[in-house]
Write an enzyme that holds these catalytic residues in place. Structure first.
Site, short mmCIF file in Angstrom:
data_model
loop_
_atom_site.label_atom_id
_atom_site.label_comp_id
_atom_site.label_asym_id
_atom_site.label_seq_id
_atom_site.Cartn_x
_atom_site.Cartn_y
_atom_site.Cartn_z
N LYS A 205 0.86 -1.18 0.00
CA LYS A 205 0.00 0.00 0.00
C LYS A 205 0.89 1.23 0.00
O LYS A 205 1.82 1.34 0.81
CB LYS A 205 -0.88 -0.01 1.25
CG LYS A 205 -1.69 1.27 1.42
CD LYS A 205 -2.68 1.14 2.56
CE LYS A 205 -3.39 2.45 2.80
NZ LYS A 205 -4.48 2.34 3.76
C1 R5P Z 1 -2.18 3.95 6.80
O1 R5P Z 1 -1.26 4.40 7.37
C2 R5P Z 1 -3.34 3.44 7.54
O2 R5P Z 1 -3.78 2.23 7.00
C3 R5P Z 1 -4.41 4.44 7.56
O3 R5P Z 1 -5.25 4.25 8.63
C4 R5P Z 1 -5.18 4.44 6.28
O4 R5P Z 1 -4.39 4.06 5.22
C5 R5P Z 1 -5.57 5.76 5.95
O5 R5P Z 1 -6.40 5.73 4.83
P1 R5P Z 1 -6.76 7.11 4.19
O6 R5P Z 1 -5.48 7.86 4.05
O7 R5P Z 1 -7.36 6.81 2.86
O8 R5P Z 1 -7.71 7.78 5.13
#
Ligand code: R5P
Length: 293
Positions: A205
């Protein structure tokens, strides 16, 4: 270890050539994995499109109660039909997500910091492999801090989870962390995503950046892209469109879905880009129509 001085700049990404080792399995870099690992990956990446809409609501693991996620029990169930994978902590899943659903599970397994810390890069593996098995996790998510103070411990965490994952055929999702001091350039993301893939992660990711196609080409496993901070819906859909056009295998979006004015319609619009090939404009038109009904 190779000498760091006088390194040539990597440049031959062969963007015109598809990944050469696809074999018959639909997930990049996974053709040689065993049946159980492939079964989990098939619950994450749709075998028909090869892509995924992951919904991240693991923010509470270091942010506590987060805007839009104040009541997980109320917010999550209506979104579940429109996403492929729920990315969350075991606490959130066990307490607030009904088990009678067939979504994939990306289980957050590291922890160790909170919003009260300046340096978030020191984590430990907080979930045993046995509990990941009990929860029927389809992958285990490990935060990884390349270039930060906590790099060594996060690589150690990642290795332990990957080793346990190979013992029981559960894929590992390496999450590239970005911090205040860390750059968000293609140079950084090429470094971080490739390190995670070479460590053995089956999924990585990361974030969108300039020259994103090169980041994708240089990473031999699928990339899923975080949404990041909340954007206007139109911009968030453009981001989703750009990452899919750039070769990502999906999105792992959180705030841009659950902080939307209309989270369900936003999840549907993102899904249409990822799985149905809609453009950002078409998806935004859908969002506007659906949210004004
Ligand atoms: C990444 O560091 C964690 O999984 C976060 O909680 C998540 O990726 C955040 O997702 P977004 O940036 O789309 O809110």
């Amino acid at each position: 270890m190779a000498d760091k001085d006088g390194l040539k700049v990597a440049k031959d990404y062969h963007l015109d050539k598809a990944f050469a080792n696809m074999g018959s399995f639909h997930v990049k870099g996974a053709d040689s994995l065993d049946w159980g690992m492939k079964k989990h990956l098939s619950r994450i990446f749709n075998p028909k499109t090869g892509k995924t809409v992951m919904f991240a609501f693991d923010h509470g693991y270091f942010m506590g109660s987060t805007a839009g996620l104040e009541r997980l029990d109320l917010v999550i169930p209506p979104l579940m039909p429109y996403v492929d994978v729920l990315m969350a902590t075991r606490g959130a899943l066990r307490s607030c997500v009904p088990a009678n659903n067939d979504r994939g599970i990306a289980l957050r397994v590291t922890s160790g910091s909170s919003m009260l810390n300046d340096d978030l890069s020191h984590e430990v593996v907080a979930v045993d492999i046995e509990d990941a098995i009990r929860m029927n996790a389809d992958c285990m998510a490990v935060q990884t801090f390349i270039g930060a103070d906590g790099q060594l411990s996060s690589i150690d965490n990642l290795s332990k989870v990957i080793n346990a994952g190979f013992r029981y055929s559960i894929p590992t999702l390496g999450v590239v962390a970005v911090g205040k001091e860390m750059e968000r350039t293609d140079r950084f993301f090429k470094l971080a995503t490739r390190i995670l893939a070479e460590m053995g992660c089956q999924i990585v990711k990361t974030y969108y950046c300039d020259n994103f196609e090169e980041v994708v080409a240089a990473c031999p496993v699928p990339l899923v892209i975080a949404g990041g901070k909340k954007l206007p819906e139109k911009e968030a859909l453009t981001l989703a469109y750009q990452v899919i056009k750039g070769g990502a295998a999906g999105v792992d979006m959180g705030r841009n879905i659950f902080q939307s004015t209309h989270p369900v319609e936003m999840a549907q619009a993102v899904r249409k880009i990822v799985h149905e090939g809609l453009t950002d404009k078409e998806a935004f038109d859908f969002f506007e129509d659906a949210s004004h009904k």
